[in-house]
Design an enzyme around this catalytic site. Structure first.
Site, PDB file in Angstrom:
ATOM      1  N   ARG A   1       0.783  -1.269   0.176  1.00 53.47           N
ATOM      2  CA  ARG A   1       0.151   0.097   0.010  1.00 53.47           C
ATOM      3  C   ARG A   1       0.978   1.217  -0.065  1.00 53.47           C
ATOM      4  O   ARG A   1       1.768   1.166   0.974  1.00 53.47           O
ATOM      5  CB  ARG A   1      -0.741  -0.073   1.264  1.00 53.47           C
TER       6      ARG A   1
ATOM      7  N   HIS B   1      -3.045  10.867   1.077  1.00 52.01           N
ATOM      8  CA  HIS B   1      -2.359  10.474   2.454  1.00 52.01           C
ATOM      9  C   HIS B   1      -1.868  12.143   3.012  1.00 52.01           C
ATOM     10  O   HIS B   1      -0.364  12.066   2.946  1.00 52.01           O
ATOM     11  CB  HIS B   1      -1.459   9.393   2.587  1.00 52.01           C
TER      12      HIS B   1
ATOM     13  N   GLU C   1      -7.145   8.109   6.869  1.00 50.11           N
ATOM     14  CA  GLU C   1      -7.632   8.838   8.050  1.00 50.11           C
ATOM     15  C   GLU C   1      -7.871  10.229   8.014  1.00 50.11           C
ATOM     16  O   GLU C   1      -7.381  11.040   8.553  1.00 50.11           O
ATOM     17  CB  GLU C   1      -6.138   8.942   8.913  1.00 50.11           C
TER      18      GLU C   1
ATOM     19  N   ASN D   1      -7.299   1.231  10.086  1.00 48.72           N
ATOM     20  CA  ASN D   1      -6.055   1.477  10.724  1.00 48.72           C
ATOM     21  C   ASN D   1      -6.250   1.531  12.255  1.00 48.72           C
ATOM     22  O   ASN D   1      -7.091   2.215  12.844  1.00 48.72           O
ATOM     23  CB  ASN D   1      -5.373   2.974  10.463  1.00 48.72           C
TER      24      ASN D   1
ATOM     25  N   TYR E   1      -3.784   1.544  16.185  1.00 51.54           N
ATOM     26  CA  TYR E   1      -2.469   1.462  16.843  1.00 51.54           C
ATOM     27  C   TYR E   1      -2.698   0.868  18.509  1.00 51.54           C
ATOM     28  O   TYR E   1      -1.697   0.593  18.975  1.00 51.54           O
ATOM     29  CB  TYR E   1      -1.535   2.621  16.681  1.00 51.54           C
TER      30      TYR E   1
ATOM     31  N   GLU F   1      -3.340  -0.621   8.084  1.00 56.57           N
ATOM     32  CA  GLU F   1      -2.155  -0.192   8.887  1.00 56.57           C
ATOM     33  C   GLU F   1      -2.516  -0.744  10.268  1.00 56.57           C
ATOM     34  O   GLU F   1      -3.297  -0.521  10.751  1.00 56.57           O
ATOM     35  CB  GLU F   1      -2.096   1.697   9.036  1.00 56.57           C
TER      36      GLU F   1
HETATM   37  C1  FCB Z   1      -1.046   6.756  11.125  1.00 53.62           C
HETATM   38  C2  FCB Z   1      -0.555   7.266   9.583  1.00 53.62           C
HETATM   39  C3  FCB Z   1       0.898   6.748   8.935  1.00 53.62           C
HETATM   40  C4  FCB Z   1       1.962   6.771  10.236  1.00 53.62           C
HETATM   41  C5  FCB Z   1       1.304   6.020  11.316  1.00 53.62           C
HETATM   42  C6  FCB Z   1       2.378   5.678  12.425  1.00 53.62           C
HETATM   43  O1  FCB Z   1      -1.887   7.475  11.631  1.00 53.62           O
HETATM   44  O2  FCB Z   1      -1.621   6.957   8.884  1.00 53.62           O
HETATM   45  O3  FCB Z   1       1.098   7.648   7.855  1.00 53.62           O
HETATM   46  O4  FCB Z   1       2.282   7.847  10.487  1.00 53.62           O
HETATM   47  O5  FCB Z   1       0.201   6.694  11.851  1.00 53.62           O
END
Ligand code: FCB
Length: 447
Positions: free
Chosen positions: A77, A121, A166, A294, A296, A352
């Site tokens: 991607r 992006h 995002e 995405n 984290y 992501e």
């Molecule tokens: C996300 C972004 C990506 C990168 C990661 C760590 O929010 O989409 O570009 O910065 O975090």
């Protein structure tokens, strides 16, 4: 140890974004983007760095694709820098800029790696920002034209399209908190940018259908798995409010459920109403083919009556990673279950997920990024559980292939499974690279 097998046909990949890796900021016809402007303003980026050179990917496409192939990636991607292919955001196009992405796409296909192209992006052409950028309703037209150019030029080889990466981050952080480009702090402008971003998404989906190109298109949202800090009903209500202002704000309209009432009311009472016009919600709800997810981390939420929007982040209880996120590997499976239930079990690509682990090469030159391996293993275990429970997840893109320019954090945060030596541009696979290759080979993760 047990091997958790993923479904047949599950795809494994890695993700990147143009501004974070390409460099070559003044090369060929590339126009200035808002991230060029922002990074060159003093005090915006923690280490005063910028993406002028970044990973120099613009000059190293073949080498980088060879690296992906050596790891066994099945899909990659990446994003197109709008100002590389349309230097002023509209009007003139750059054949040299288009040719760069042709080279990348062809190199991927030659290695059997499926391209997944993100149209936006975060690197808006500065010329469009000068006209108000995302706060100007015309952005929906500009974006649809730009998307059409990409469908026309790349649609014979690219079959997976992501409209926006995002939207909550580039609209809210770009227009309300101001920590990202274009660095504005204004609630009303944030409301405008958010609505126009979704409108632009809908217009691009319509343009894709009209183009007749084969393939699939969807949006990628930023997500946090929200958890209650305690068992009280007030806290449970606060968690729902957090979901309204984050998840439901950007998923609801796309899935035809409209904006959450709480968000609409909040903006209205502050003279910052979302600029919704008749017909907009139908455009935004144009059916997509998949949801890009995405994630984290998680966040613990508590009630905050009378303060801001009525909820707040409680103090973290898990160890913190260098980004300030809690190390919460269960969050991915939890969020996938939540979003699948909320929106009728859509097909999902994890566009992501990854871990910031700043390990440096040891005396033997090896990079032992064991935190990344441990947490990614946990994320994948949770994801596997969600799939077993019926969630329709078809691909996983690790963020990121190699260390790169991490926006406002500059080069201080390393997310790669390959180490980037920014002095020499040498790429050195970390321990996690071999570990991830093994997962791809076995289509499963050992836990
Ligand atoms: C996300 C972004 C990506 C990168 C990661 C760590 O929010 O989409 O570009 O910065 O975090």
């Amino acid at each position: 140890m047990a091997l958790l097998k993923f479904p047949d046909g599950f795809q494994w990949g890695a993700a990147s974004a143009a501004y974070q890796i390409e460099g070559a900021h003044e090369e060929d016809d590339r126009g200035v983007s808002i991230w060029d402007t922002f990074t060159h303003q003093p005090g915006r980026i923690v280490d005063q760095s910028n993406g002028d050179v970044a990973c120099d990917h613009y000059h190293r496409v073949q080498q980088d694709v060879d690296l992906m192939a050596s790891l066994g990636l099945q899909t990659y991607r990446f994003s197109v820098a709008w100002s590389r292919v349309m230097p002023f955001g509209k009007g003139a196009i750059s054949e040299k800029g288009l040719a760069f992405y042709d080279r990348l796409i062809d190199a991927l296909l030659a290695k059997g790696i499926q391209p997944a192209l993100t149209l936006y992006h975060w690197d808006l052409p500065q010329s469009l920002q000068d006209l108000g950028g995302w706060t100007n309703r015309s952005i929906a037209d500009w974006f649809a034209d730009y998307a059409n150019l990409c469908f026309e030029r790349f649609g014979d080889r690219v079959a997976r399209w992501i409209t926006l990466n995002e939207p909550i981050i580039f609209t809210e952080f770009g227009h309300r908190t101001g920590v990202m480009a274009p660095g504005i702090r204004d609630l009303a402008l944030y409301g405008r940018a958010a609505h126009h971003a979704l409108l632009a998404h809908g217009r691009a989906v319509q343009a894709f259908r009209a183009s007749g190109k084969p393939g699939e298109i969807g949006i990628t949202n930023a997500n946090t798995s929200y958890e209650a800090a305690d068992d009280s009903p007030e806290t449970a209500a606060a968690v729902e409010l957090a979901r309204d202002f984050d998840s439901r704000l950007f998923h609801g309209p796309v899935f035809g459920k409209g904006y959450p009432q709480s968000v609409l009311a909040f903006h209205e009472t502050r003279h910052a109403a979302l600029p919704v016009e008749p017909g907009d919600m139908e455009i935004i709800a144009t059916p997509t083919d998949f949801l890009g997810t995405n994630l984290y981390s998680r966040a613990l939420i508590e009630a905050a009556p009378g303060r801001g929007v009525g909820f707040a982040h409680a103090a973290p209880r898990l160890p913190l990673l260098p980004m300030g996120y809690e190390a919460a590997p269960h969050a991915l499976g939890d969020f996938v279950r939540w979003v699948s239930k909320e929106y009728g079990n859509p097909k999902i690509y994890i566009t992501e997920n990854g871990v910031c682990d700043n390990s440096e090469p040891g005396p033997d030159g090896q990079i032992n990024d064991s935190t990344r391996i441990e947490l990614l293993g946990g994320f994948l275990k949770g994801l596997h559980g969600a799939i077993e429970a019926g969630c329709d997840v078809r691909a996983f893109y690790q963020w990121s292939l190699y260390d790169n320019f991490e926006w406002a954090f500059g080069y201080t945060k390393r997310f790669g499974m390959v180490y980037t030596d920014f002095e020499t541009q040498k790429r050195i696979p970390k321990m996690s690279a071999a570990w991830y290759s093994d997962i791809i080979r076995r289509n499963g993760v050992e836990v």
